[in-house]
Design an enzyme around this catalytic site. Sequence first.
Site, short mmCIF file in Angstrom:
data_model
loop_
_atom_site.label_atom_id
_atom_site.label_comp_id
_atom_site.label_asym_id
_atom_site.label_seq_id
_atom_site.Cartn_x
_atom_site.Cartn_y
_atom_site.Cartn_z
N ARG A 9 53.59 56.48 26.30
CA ARG A 9 53.57 56.62 24.85
C ARG A 9 52.22 56.21 24.26
O ARG A 9 51.68 56.87 23.39
CB ARG A 9 54.68 55.72 24.33
CG ARG A 9 55.03 55.78 22.90
CD ARG A 9 56.28 54.96 22.67
NE ARG A 9 57.47 55.72 22.99
CZ ARG A 9 58.13 56.48 22.12
NH1 ARG A 9 57.73 56.56 20.87
NH2 ARG A 9 59.19 57.15 22.48
N ASP A 52 63.71 51.41 32.92
CA ASP A 52 63.50 51.86 31.57
C ASP A 52 63.98 50.78 30.63
O ASP A 52 65.15 50.43 30.58
CB ASP A 52 64.23 53.15 31.24
CG ASP A 52 64.06 53.40 29.75
OD1 ASP A 52 63.02 53.95 29.38
OD2 ASP A 52 64.92 52.95 28.97
N GLU A 94 57.66 48.69 25.95
CA GLU A 94 58.19 47.98 27.12
C GLU A 94 57.98 46.47 27.08
O GLU A 94 58.86 45.70 27.47
CB GLU A 94 57.55 48.53 28.40
CG GLU A 94 58.10 49.87 28.85
CD GLU A 94 57.38 51.04 28.23
OE1 GLU A 94 56.66 50.85 27.22
OE2 GLU A 94 57.52 52.16 28.74
N GLU A 102 63.70 43.72 38.62
CA GLU A 102 62.29 43.90 38.25
C GLU A 102 61.95 43.10 37.00
O GLU A 102 61.33 43.60 36.06
CB GLU A 102 61.92 45.39 38.06
CG GLU A 102 60.44 45.65 38.29
CD GLU A 102 60.03 47.09 38.02
OE1 GLU A 102 60.71 47.79 37.27
OE2 GLU A 102 58.99 47.50 38.57
N HIS A 131 52.23 60.01 31.12
CA HIS A 131 53.35 60.17 30.20
C HIS A 131 53.49 59.01 29.23
O HIS A 131 54.34 59.03 28.36
CB HIS A 131 54.66 60.34 30.97
CG HIS A 131 55.12 59.07 31.66
ND1 HIS A 131 56.02 58.21 31.10
CD2 HIS A 131 54.76 58.52 32.84
CE1 HIS A 131 56.23 57.18 31.93
NE2 HIS A 131 55.47 57.35 32.98
N HIS A 155 54.80 66.10 32.58
CA HIS A 155 56.00 65.40 32.11
C HIS A 155 56.72 66.26 31.06
O HIS A 155 56.07 66.95 30.28
CB HIS A 155 55.58 64.05 31.51
CG HIS A 155 56.71 63.09 31.33
ND1 HIS A 155 57.45 63.02 30.18
CD2 HIS A 155 57.23 62.17 32.17
CE1 HIS A 155 58.39 62.09 30.32
NE2 HIS A 155 58.27 61.55 31.52
N1 UDP Z 1 57.77 60.75 40.37
C1 UDP Z 1 58.40 61.88 40.90
N2 UDP Z 1 57.93 63.11 40.51
C2 UDP Z 1 56.91 63.27 39.61
C3 UDP Z 1 56.29 62.12 39.06
C4 UDP Z 1 56.75 60.87 39.47
O1 UDP Z 1 59.33 61.77 41.69
O2 UDP Z 1 56.56 64.41 39.30
C5 UDP Z 1 58.27 59.42 40.77
C6 UDP Z 1 57.20 58.44 41.21
O3 UDP Z 1 56.97 58.49 42.59
C7 UDP Z 1 57.78 57.10 40.79
C8 UDP Z 1 58.57 57.44 39.57
O4 UDP Z 1 58.85 58.83 39.61
O5 UDP Z 1 58.67 56.57 41.75
C9 UDP Z 1 57.75 57.09 38.36
O6 UDP Z 1 58.17 57.77 37.26
P1 UDP Z 1 57.36 57.80 35.89
O7 UDP Z 1 55.92 57.91 36.16
O8 UDP Z 1 58.00 58.86 35.08
O9 UDP Z 1 57.75 56.42 35.20
P2 UDP Z 1 57.21 54.92 35.20
O10 UDP Z 1 57.16 54.43 36.61
O11 UDP Z 1 55.89 54.88 34.51
O12 UDP Z 1 58.25 54.18 34.42
#
Ligand code: UDP
Length: 383
Positions: free
Chosen positions: A203, A94, A130, A116, A201, A234
């Site tokens: 923005r 994040d 981001e 990362e 999710h 979400h």
């Molecule tokens: N994830 C989860 N449950 C959900 C949706 C996503 O455990 O209902 C996991 C997914 O496998 C990944 C991470 O959460 O590892 C991604 O989260 P998200 O999509 O919220 O964020 P982003 O990766 O876009 O920052």
Amino acid sequence: MVACVVGTRPEAIKTATVVAALRALPGLETRLISTGQHAALLTRALADFGLAPDVDLALMRPGQEPADVLARGVVAVSDHLRSAPADLVIAQGDTTTVLATALACHYLQTPFAHLEAGLRTGRAYDPFPEEKHRVLADHLADRLYAPTALARRNLVREGIAADSIRVAGNTVVDALKSIAARNPTLPFEPPTPRFILATTHRRENLGAPLERICRALRTLLERDPTLALVLPTHPNPDVRATVEALLAGRPRVLLVEPPAYPAFVALMRAAALVVTDSGGVQEEAPALGAAVVIVRETTERPEALAAPLVRLSGTDVDTIVRDAEALLALRDASNPSPTTSPFGDGHASLRVARDVAARFGLAIPPLPPGVPAEWDAAGDNAG
Ligand code: UDP
């Protein structure tokens, strides 16, 4: 003392195996700090790896904007580090938490490592906020753990010293492998065995783009009566409002609370197609052989596009429907589906721990036989 800072669910998942690898180093203490930016999802994700935060800075506020989180984050992280100093601070994911941590470390002259590092689209507002957060944090870091050779090239192009970068692989692959090895089961019976798993999710997709994504999902279900939709909604109220208005109560649509990570991994494995704007899901799905339509205009993870079953489709209804149907047909024709792992080999956390051990003069844990010291150093997996 090493402090690892996490703010929301994806970082919890991506940092958990790093914390475990650091805690396995004799002579090093590792503290896990949560900024508590999205507290509930974060705590549950850590618990799936047997972890809990040592410190919770409890930053979450209703309706928080990135500027609030950043400002409060800089103060909270630096107050904490002043009272409990660390020799190295590692933060991942994040990007608001990462930038707040990077700035706090800069003011305290505490070494900061970005896990990362080097993800870029080259567009200031996509993903927003981001992209610029990542650029700023990377320029404040004195150690950069790039997931791939492409990420390393992005950093070097911006003038970051090559010897401060290590290509570790993405720790999400470590997390995914450790969870998949537990063979998690589906958390519920989908409406039909053949289903689309969708998550949105971002923005920049709120409002009209998210409405188009929902319309495309509706069209896909109308055109194929064997197909269902499972959509973990979400917690963001703006996402919920749109998704519920356009999809709730329709046949073969299951809107669910976001499942815990092991259950979500089981869903990704079982889904005929994943439709997502998530960064983490883009990295995980190719490793599971899942077909993926990425509903974004650009991606900072173009390595995924080299996988045979991944398309970057944007948010136009017709394009999503066309790409989704093409991928469903391809997946039906390829059994088993090909798996590719452009983002890592599952040893990223160990590489980070080895680098940290070397920094502090500790015994360096060995890599398994045949595993290279850097992942994808030559860029063979960059697509
Ligand atoms: N994830 C989860 N449950 C959900 C949706 C996503 O455990 O209902 C996991 C997914 O496998 C990944 C991470 O959460 O590892 C991604 O989260 P998200 O999509 O919220 O964020 P982003 O990766 O876009 O920052």
